[in-house]
Design an enzyme around this catalytic site. Structure first.
Site, PDB file in Angstrom:
ATOM      1  N   SER A   1     -15.968 -13.341  52.486  1.00  0.00           N
ATOM      2  CA  SER A   1     -16.471 -12.909  53.794  1.00  0.00           C
ATOM      3  C   SER A   1     -17.249 -14.037  54.440  1.00  0.00           C
ATOM      4  O   SER A   1     -18.282 -14.476  53.929  1.00  0.00           O
ATOM      5  CB  SER A   1     -17.382 -11.694  53.647  1.00  0.00           C
ATOM      6  OG  SER A   1     -18.058 -11.491  54.882  1.00  0.00           O
TER       7      SER A   1
ATOM      8  N   HIS B   1     -12.172 -13.020  55.202  1.00  0.00           N
ATOM      9  CA  HIS B   1     -12.610 -11.714  55.713  1.00  0.00           C
ATOM     10  C   HIS B   1     -13.620 -11.932  56.830  1.00  0.00           C
ATOM     11  O   HIS B   1     -14.573 -12.713  56.683  1.00  0.00           O
ATOM     12  CB  HIS B   1     -13.222 -10.926  54.556  1.00  0.00           C
ATOM     13  CG  HIS B   1     -13.622  -9.532  54.905  1.00  0.00           C
ATOM     14  ND1 HIS B   1     -12.717  -8.492  54.976  1.00  0.00           N
ATOM     15  CD2 HIS B   1     -14.831  -8.987  55.193  1.00  0.00           C
ATOM     16  CE1 HIS B   1     -13.357  -7.371  55.276  1.00  0.00           C
ATOM     17  NE2 HIS B   1     -14.640  -7.647  55.421  1.00  0.00           N
TER      18      HIS B   1
ATOM     19  N   ASP C   1     -16.231 -10.170  59.443  1.00  0.00           N
ATOM     20  CA  ASP C   1     -17.027  -8.971  59.694  1.00  0.00           C
ATOM     21  C   ASP C   1     -17.583  -8.978  61.110  1.00  0.00           C
ATOM     22  O   ASP C   1     -18.493  -9.747  61.418  1.00  0.00           O
ATOM     23  CB  ASP C   1     -18.190  -8.906  58.695  1.00  0.00           C
ATOM     24  CG  ASP C   1     -17.709  -8.572  57.294  1.00  0.00           C
ATOM     25  OD1 ASP C   1     -17.005  -7.564  57.135  1.00  0.00           O
ATOM     26  OD2 ASP C   1     -18.035  -9.339  56.358  1.00  0.00           O
TER      27      ASP C   1
ATOM     28  N   MET D   1     -19.660  -6.977  63.877  1.00  0.00           N
ATOM     29  CA  MET D   1     -20.643  -5.882  63.979  1.00  0.00           C
ATOM     30  C   MET D   1     -21.218  -5.833  65.383  1.00  0.00           C
ATOM     31  O   MET D   1     -21.565  -6.870  65.954  1.00  0.00           O
ATOM     32  CB  MET D   1     -21.778  -6.125  62.995  1.00  0.00           C
ATOM     33  CG  MET D   1     -21.312  -6.294  61.553  1.00  0.00           C
ATOM     34  SD  MET D   1     -22.745  -6.614  60.500  1.00  0.00           S
ATOM     35  CE  MET D   1     -21.930  -6.927  58.937  1.00  0.00           C
TER      36      MET D   1
ATOM     37  N   HIS E   1     -12.450  -7.138  59.975  1.00  0.00           N
ATOM     38  CA  HIS E   1     -13.083  -5.848  59.676  1.00  0.00           C
ATOM     39  C   HIS E   1     -14.027  -5.515  60.826  1.00  0.00           C
ATOM     40  O   HIS E   1     -15.097  -6.095  60.949  1.00  0.00           O
ATOM     41  CB  HIS E   1     -13.840  -5.984  58.339  1.00  0.00           C
ATOM     42  CG  HIS E   1     -14.651  -4.787  57.973  1.00  0.00           C
ATOM     43  ND1 HIS E   1     -15.615  -4.831  56.987  1.00  0.00           N
ATOM     44  CD2 HIS E   1     -14.654  -3.502  58.432  1.00  0.00           C
ATOM     45  CE1 HIS E   1     -16.164  -3.632  56.854  1.00  0.00           C
ATOM     46  NE2 HIS E   1     -15.609  -2.813  57.728  1.00  0.00           N
TER      47      HIS E   1
ATOM     48  N   MET F   1     -16.650  -3.372  62.614  1.00  0.00           N
ATOM     49  CA  MET F   1     -17.685  -2.345  62.434  1.00  0.00           C
ATOM     50  C   MET F   1     -18.255  -2.099  63.813  1.00  0.00           C
ATOM     51  O   MET F   1     -19.364  -2.525  64.148  1.00  0.00           O
ATOM     52  CB  MET F   1     -18.750  -2.856  61.453  1.00  0.00           C
ATOM     53  CG  MET F   1     -18.251  -2.882  60.013  1.00  0.00           C
ATOM     54  SD  MET F   1     -19.223  -3.951  58.944  1.00  0.00           S
ATOM     55  CE  MET F   1     -18.318  -5.486  59.181  1.00  0.00           C
TER      56      MET F   1
ATOM     57  N   MET G   1     -15.585   0.920  51.559  1.00  0.00           N
ATOM     58  CA  MET G   1     -16.854   0.187  51.517  1.00  0.00           C
ATOM     59  C   MET G   1     -17.596   0.568  50.245  1.00  0.00           C
ATOM     60  O   MET G   1     -17.747   1.748  49.928  1.00  0.00           O
ATOM     61  CB  MET G   1     -17.723   0.538  52.734  1.00  0.00           C
ATOM     62  CG  MET G   1     -17.229   0.007  54.069  1.00  0.00           C
ATOM     63  SD  MET G   1     -17.021  -1.781  54.146  1.00  0.00           S
ATOM     64  CE  MET G   1     -18.691  -2.361  53.789  1.00  0.00           C
TER      65      MET G   1
ATOM     66  N   ASP H   1     -15.114  -3.700  49.563  1.00  0.00           N
ATOM     67  CA  ASP H   1     -15.991  -4.588  50.319  1.00  0.00           C
ATOM     68  C   ASP H   1     -17.456  -4.203  50.116  1.00  0.00           C
ATOM     69  O   ASP H   1     -17.860  -3.103  50.490  1.00  0.00           O
ATOM     70  CB  ASP H   1     -15.600  -4.479  51.806  1.00  0.00           C
ATOM     71  CG  ASP H   1     -16.383  -5.422  52.693  1.00  0.00           C
ATOM     72  OD1 ASP H   1     -17.187  -6.207  52.177  1.00  0.00           O
ATOM     73  OD2 ASP H   1     -16.172  -5.358  53.926  1.00  0.00           O
TER      74      ASP H   1
HETATM   75  C1  DX5 Z   1     -20.807  -5.599  55.055  1.00  0.00           C
HETATM   76  C2  DX5 Z   1     -19.563  -6.411  55.238  1.00  0.00           C
HETATM   77  C3  DX5 Z   1     -19.162  -7.166  54.034  1.00  0.00           C
HETATM   78  C4  DX5 Z   1     -20.170  -8.183  53.565  1.00  0.00           C
HETATM   79  C5  DX5 Z   1     -19.981  -8.361  52.101  1.00  0.00           C
HETATM   80  O1  DX5 Z   1     -20.997  -4.789  56.162  1.00  0.00           O
HETATM   81  O2  DX5 Z   1     -18.479  -5.572  55.603  1.00  0.00           O
HETATM   82  O3  DX5 Z   1     -17.887  -7.759  54.198  1.00  0.00           O
HETATM   83  O4  DX5 Z   1     -20.060  -9.403  54.221  1.00  0.00           O
HETATM   84  O5  DX5 Z   1     -21.016  -9.158  51.624  1.00  0.00           O
HETATM   85  P1  DX5 Z   1     -21.406  -9.180  50.078  1.00  0.00           P
HETATM   86  O6  DX5 Z   1     -20.186  -9.608  49.330  1.00  0.00           O
HETATM   87  O7  DX5 Z   1     -22.517 -10.152  50.051  1.00  0.00           O
HETATM   88  O8  DX5 Z   1     -21.811  -7.760  49.706  1.00  0.00           O
HETATM   89 ZN    ZN Z   2     -16.374  -6.465  55.600  1.00  0.00          ZN
END
Ligand code: DX5
Ligand code: ZN
Length: 216
Positions: free
Chosen positions: A7, A32, A34, A36, A65, A67, A136, A174
């Site tokens: 990620s 990956h 993320d 947000m 991904h 969110m 998740m 994840d």
């Molecule tokens: C959290 C993200 C993850 C995050 C994972 O909301 O969706 O992808 O970056 O990070 P680690 O591996 O540090 O838990």
């Molecule tokens: Zn993620």
């Protein structure tokens, strides 16, 4: 399948190109990404502008991904920005089907995601309609959280539902993934492991990726 998707949320954005070159050299399968929005989750990460360097400097497929609320407004732009797969949260929409169709119409792979407090059974009706489901294993919003152990049974449940139907749908996990639990996650039936801090926080990130991939 045993795939590793680091990620980029945990990368050093001051040296992004270096971190992406490390990913390119490594045995990582995907990057990956993320996204947000500060509304669906209590954190804001990044959006379209960073898709440009991700695409430019990363040779691995971009696993997006989302969110965010209203993913239907943005999935096509992420497809156009070079996403290899686009995932959004089931609990963020009334009906995922039209959103999945927008992604499919772009020829991009689909992923449906749920947070740990959403009943895993709610994914079952969609297993034959998506390329991947993402469970998740922490609450979406932040990297560096602790893996929620109850995820293991959810993986076994979804694995058996997929196998029962003879589907190829991938299972991605994840949150809180590391070199210590990767083997157990793959053994339970996961196909893709996302790891942020366990990769970018490692002394030797390439070695961490290799270790997670090599497990039996
Ligand atoms: C959290 C993200 C993850 C995050 C994972 O909301 O969706 O992808 O970056 O990070 P680690 O591996 O540090 O838990
Ligand atoms: Zn993620």
């Amino acid at each position: 399948m045993k795939l590793i998707a680091p990620s980029v949320l945990s990368a050093d954005f001051g040296h992004l190109a270096d971190d992406l070159e490390m990913i390119n050299r490594s045995e990582a399968d995907w990057l990956h990404i993320d996204v947000m929005d500060g509304t669906f989750v209590p954190n804001i990460s990044f959006g379209f502008p960073l898709m440009v360097p991700f695409r430019k400097y990363c040779s691995k497929p971009l696993d997006v991904h989302l969110m965010i609320v209203h993913p239907e407004k943005y999935v096509e732009r992420f497809c156009d920005a070079g996403a290899w797969s686009v995932g959004f949260h089931l609990e963020a929409v009334d009906d995922p089907i039209p959103v999945l169709n927008l992604i499919k119409a772009k020829g991009v792979r689909t992923c449906l995601t749920i947070n740990p407090d959403i009943d895993v059974k709610r994914l079952v009706p969609y297993l034959d309609k998506v390329d991947m489901v993402l469970l998740m294993s922490v609450f979406a919003g932040f990297g560096g959280q602790k893996f929620i152990p109850e995820t293991m049974d959810k993986i076994r449940f979804i694995r058996s539902e997929i196998d029962k139907r003879g589907l190829n749908t991938l299972i991605e996990i994840d949150g809180g993934v590391n070199t210590g639990n990767a083997a157990e996650l793959f053994a339970a039936g996961a196909d893709v492991l996302v790891a942020g801090s366990a990769v970018f926080g490692a002394k030797d990130p390439e070695e961490a990726i290799r270790t997670m991939k090599k497990v039996q």
